[in-house]
Design an enzyme around this catalytic site. Sequence first.
Site, PDB file in Angstrom:
ATOM      1  CG  MET A   1      -1.829  -0.931   1.267  1.00  0.00           C
ATOM      2  SD  MET A   1      -2.774  -1.099  -0.477  1.00  0.00           S
ATOM      3  CE  MET A   1      -4.111   0.407   0.123  1.00  0.00           C
ATOM      4  CB  CYS A   2       1.413   3.679   0.319  1.00  0.00           C
ATOM      5  SG  CYS A   2      -0.352   4.321  -0.583  1.00  0.00           S
ATOM      6  NE  ARG A   3       6.278   0.703  -0.575  1.00  0.00           N
ATOM      7  CZ  ARG A   3       6.509   0.348   0.007  1.00  0.00           C
ATOM      8  NH1 ARG A   3       8.272  -0.508   0.219  1.00  0.00           N
ATOM      9  NH2 ARG A   3       6.207  -0.292   1.171  1.00  0.00           N
TER      10      ARG A   3
END
Length: 259
Positions: A1-3
């Site tokens: 979930m996202c970076r």
Amino acid sequence: MCRHLAYLGPEEPLGRLLVEPPHGLYRQSWAPRRQRYGTVNADGFGVGWYAPGDPAPARYRRSGPIWADLSFADLARVVRSGAVLAAVRDATLAGADAEAAAAPFAAGRWLFSHNGLIAGWPDAAAPLVSALPPVELLSLQARTDSAFVWALVLHRLRAGQPPQRALGEPVRELARAAPASRLNLLLSDGDTITATAWGDSLWYRAEPGRSTVVASEPYDDDPLWREVPDRTVLTASRAGVRLAPLEDPAAVPSKEPCR
């Protein structure tokens, strides 16, 4: 979930930090190496940066994937900064609020990003709603878990809490309310970086006195990269990095030296 990634150091073109590294944030949008949940971060991106003499950061955010934005390629080539916070997004709920939901969120001198999710959103977060004044709830920048986390953090910053506590308290409260949540938070004011590791990967690379990078994962194979243990709060400046257990964010920093 996202970076996400935050940088403090000598002025660099945005592209040198985000696009040019072999495993930079640009490539992490479709081929992250250490992301534990999800593999494609194509639901938006954003970058915030500070200009000399101006405490309020500029932002560039879009709702689509970073690789599809030709304007960003030009911007990243010429815009330089010594303080940057950027993120690529894998949405908890796809399509919610377009670029308003893309990190970094901003208020005054602050930039913020959340890598993770509130498990059981939005029901699980309901017990924490009473912690916010009604006007702050009505001013949420997006109808997403990350925007709600930002509201909890910002409320504490405006009340005068130090960044380490302003991040640590919401993480502990959300973890109690929704134990399966992943709460890697990233905050900068252009001079410092504060981050939490809770449920996903976090790394840092420090050259004391010159530069510090804090990121979801290393953007290259430089041996200076160090992994942050889970359930840790990190505080950093250009001088170095300190780590402390997140269970007690007000504790004295660990004995790990600045690197």
